[in-house]
Design a protein around this motif. Structure first.
Motif, PDB file in Angstrom:
ATOM      1  N   SER A 152     -43.130  33.643  -2.721  1.00  0.00           N
ATOM      2  CA  SER A 152     -42.281  34.587  -3.460  1.00  0.00           C
ATOM      3  C   SER A 152     -41.173  35.148  -2.578  1.00  0.00           C
ATOM      4  O   SER A 152     -40.028  35.311  -3.014  1.00  0.00           O
ATOM      5  CB  SER A 152     -43.122  35.739  -4.010  1.00  0.00           C
ATOM      6  N   VAL A 153     -41.507  35.445  -1.318  1.00  0.00           N
ATOM      7  CA  VAL A 153     -40.515  35.973  -0.372  1.00  0.00           C
ATOM      8  C   VAL A 153     -39.449  34.918  -0.093  1.00  0.00           C
ATOM      9  O   VAL A 153     -38.240  35.214  -0.101  1.00  0.00           O
ATOM     10  CB  VAL A 153     -41.196  36.429   0.933  1.00  0.00           C
ATOM     11  N   GLY A 195     -37.298  34.726  -3.313  1.00  0.00           N
ATOM     12  CA  GLY A 195     -36.623  35.902  -3.851  1.00  0.00           C
ATOM     13  C   GLY A 195     -35.884  36.785  -2.869  1.00  0.00           C
ATOM     14  O   GLY A 195     -35.125  37.672  -3.281  1.00  0.00           O
ATOM     15  N   TYR A 196     -36.066  36.554  -1.573  1.00  0.00           N
ATOM     16  CA  TYR A 196     -35.493  37.449  -0.570  1.00  0.00           C
ATOM     17  C   TYR A 196     -34.552  36.700   0.370  1.00  0.00           C
ATOM     18  O   TYR A 196     -34.778  35.531   0.676  1.00  0.00           O
ATOM     19  CB  TYR A 196     -36.599  38.070   0.296  1.00  0.00           C
ATOM     20  N   ALA A 211     -44.669  41.382  -4.752  1.00  0.00           N
ATOM     21  CA  ALA A 211     -43.614  40.416  -4.435  1.00  0.00           C
ATOM     22  C   ALA A 211     -42.875  39.913  -5.671  1.00  0.00           C
ATOM     23  O   ALA A 211     -41.861  39.225  -5.551  1.00  0.00           O
ATOM     24  CB  ALA A 211     -44.213  39.228  -3.678  1.00  0.00           C
ATOM     25  N   SER A 265     -34.538  47.487  -4.649  1.00  0.00           N
ATOM     26  CA  SER A 265     -35.378  46.374  -4.231  1.00  0.00           C
ATOM     27  C   SER A 265     -34.537  45.331  -3.502  1.00  0.00           C
ATOM     28  O   SER A 265     -33.439  45.003  -3.944  1.00  0.00           O
ATOM     29  CB  SER A 265     -36.031  45.706  -5.444  1.00  0.00           C
ATOM     30  N   ASN A 299     -35.423  42.342  -3.504  1.00  0.00           N
ATOM     31  CA  ASN A 299     -35.789  41.118  -4.212  1.00  0.00           C
ATOM     32  C   ASN A 299     -34.660  40.715  -5.166  1.00  0.00           C
ATOM     33  O   ASN A 299     -34.412  41.375  -6.181  1.00  0.00           O
ATOM     34  CB  ASN A 299     -37.089  41.348  -4.992  1.00  0.00           C
TER      35      ASN A 299
END
Length: 442
Positions: free
Chosen positions: A126-127, A130-131, A346, A362, A364
């Motif tokens: 997820s990181v 999304g990041y 996350a 966020s 994200n």
């Protein structure tokens, strides 16, 4: 004001025009349990610095996790000294499962003490998706991901009274030189240009960091943050010289240097947005909006607005951030369920819960900007996401606390001394290096 400016202030003052506490209750299944109540009967203990409205809004996120997984949650407020409180709980056999860590330095400390579990492959995926990679870097120690940045602060925003700038005939500036020029124009119209919270040393570190990141660039910023570059480096002296031009200009600072040294952070916001304005602008993070709105009733976007901290010299406009990373403790009684909580945190679904409640940004990029309740928060969130890998975490938050995070000593005190007398940037740089060398050695 304690070190926890990245969250404490938004906690006592929701960031902007909260549209009501709308939790994204029982939406799509998430990795934390797929909506099948797989964790029913289990309890996850979470420790963090949050209190007041921040704690209430984070509880909405935890409640959404409960609705999806069946796991109960218990939040324990640690106060500012997270590492001491968590350390004593571990020693006492009462470790929480998850800790929301407010500083990169503390996350690194926890990891090096062997307190943390590496995050799951699900969270890491997820990181990665999304990041921006920089957030993974700040959550990792020696290449292992231990921390998930759930909440961020945007600390490159200059807040202003639209009326004050309009009366002075000033447009939001695009460069630091234009910022000082606009400040003189505001001053000529009858208000000081800036309210500076010199009583709180952390605000002065933020001024320095934005100037240094823009003027010296991200590589030197990283090197100075890690103390691989000495504070006596010419780039530091140059940034202090640039900052000193503002500090010594009595036209630009409300109350002059003495007035600034007697003004704390909430007081600096009051000097711009309070009932008796003394200045047209105040530099600090996105959390200024919360104080202006909640304490002084200002309509954000109309009676209080911001422009990005402008580029210095030939550099790029800086984006300095702070944030809170979720970590899982090895000694927690239910660290497996804690890991499931991080898998949930996350997701954009989790971030949307707090985004709708207000007082939250966020990192994200999978979180839709429409999740935020107003245009100003959307603009700050968009700026943070758009900065991508050029975002840099607050430098003093990366330093040992004895240098970058303690009232009356180290960087806080030395920059206060510099505000009092900005005539010797080179001498101040030498004192900063002496203090830093001792702190990083310890």
């Amino acid at each position: 004001m304690m070190r926890r400016r990245t969250t404490l202030l938004t906690g006592c003052t929701a960031l902007v025009l909260a549209l009501g506490a709308t939790a994204c209750g029982s939406g799509d299944p998430v990795s934390a349990g797929g909506g099948d109540k797989a964790l029913s009967g289990q309890t996850v203990t979470v420790a963090g610095v949050w209190s007041g409205s921040e704690q209430k809004n984070f509880q909405k996120v935890l409640d959404a996790f409960t609705a999806k997984t069946g796991a109960k949650t218990q939040f324990v407020s640690t106060g500012d000294n997270v590492s001491t409180v968590v350390g004593s709980k571990i020693e006492g056999g009462n470790a929480p499962d998850v800790v929301m860590v407010p500083q990169v330095g503390v996350l690194q400390q926890f990891a090096k003490k062997g307190w943390l579990k590496p995050l799951s492959a699900t969270t890491e995926k997820s990181v990665d998706a999304g990041y921006a990679p920089v957030w993974k870097k700040y959550g990792s120690v020696d290449g292992t991901l231990y921390g998930l940045y759930f909440k961020a602060a945007h600390k490159s925003t200059v807040w202003y009274s639209p009326d004050a700038l309009a009366q002075a005939g000033v447009e939001p500036p695009k460069s630091y030189a234009e910022l000082l020029k606009a400040g003189h124009t505001v001053s000529d119209s009858g208000l000081a240009a800036f309210a500076v919270a010199g009583q709180d040393g952390w605000t002065l570190t933020d001024w320095f960091e934005n100037i240094y990141l823009s003027q010296a660039g991200p590589e030197k910023y990283d090197a100075l943050a890690a103390h691989k570059l000495k504070w006596t480096d010419p780039s530091v002296v140059e940034a202090l010289t640039t900052l000193g031009k503002l500090f010594k200009d009595k036209q630009l600072i409300a109350g002059g240097q003495k007035g600034a040294l007697n003004t704390d952070f909430p007081g600096s916001v009051e000097k711009v947005f309070g009932p008796k304005p003394e200045a047209g602008m105040v530099y600090e993070g996105d959390f200024v909006a919360g104080v202006a709105h909640d304490q002084f009733g200002k309509v954000i976007g109309k009676e209080a607005d911001f422009f990005p901290f402008p580029a210095v010299g030939g550099g790029k406009a800086p984006v300095v951030s702070g944030g809170d990373a979720a970590v899982v403790l090895k000694d927690g009684k239910n660290s497996a369920a804690g890991m499931k909580l991080l898998e949930y945190l996350a997701t954009p679904e989790a971030a949307a819960v707090w985004a709708k409640a207000g007082g939250f940004l966020s990192p994200n990029k999978a979180l839709a900007l429409t999740s935020y309740g107003d245009d100003v928060t959307r603009a700050t969130a968009k700026s943070l996401i758009a900065a991508g890998d050029s975002v840099r975490f607050d430098m003093s938050d990366q330093a040992p606390a004895s240098f970058g995070g303690t009232k009356g000593v180290g960087e806080w005190k030395l920059l206060q001394d510099f505000l009092r007398d900005p005539s010797d940037p080179k001498g101040t740089a030498a004192k900063l290096e002496t203090a830093a060398a001792k702190a990083y050695q310890d």
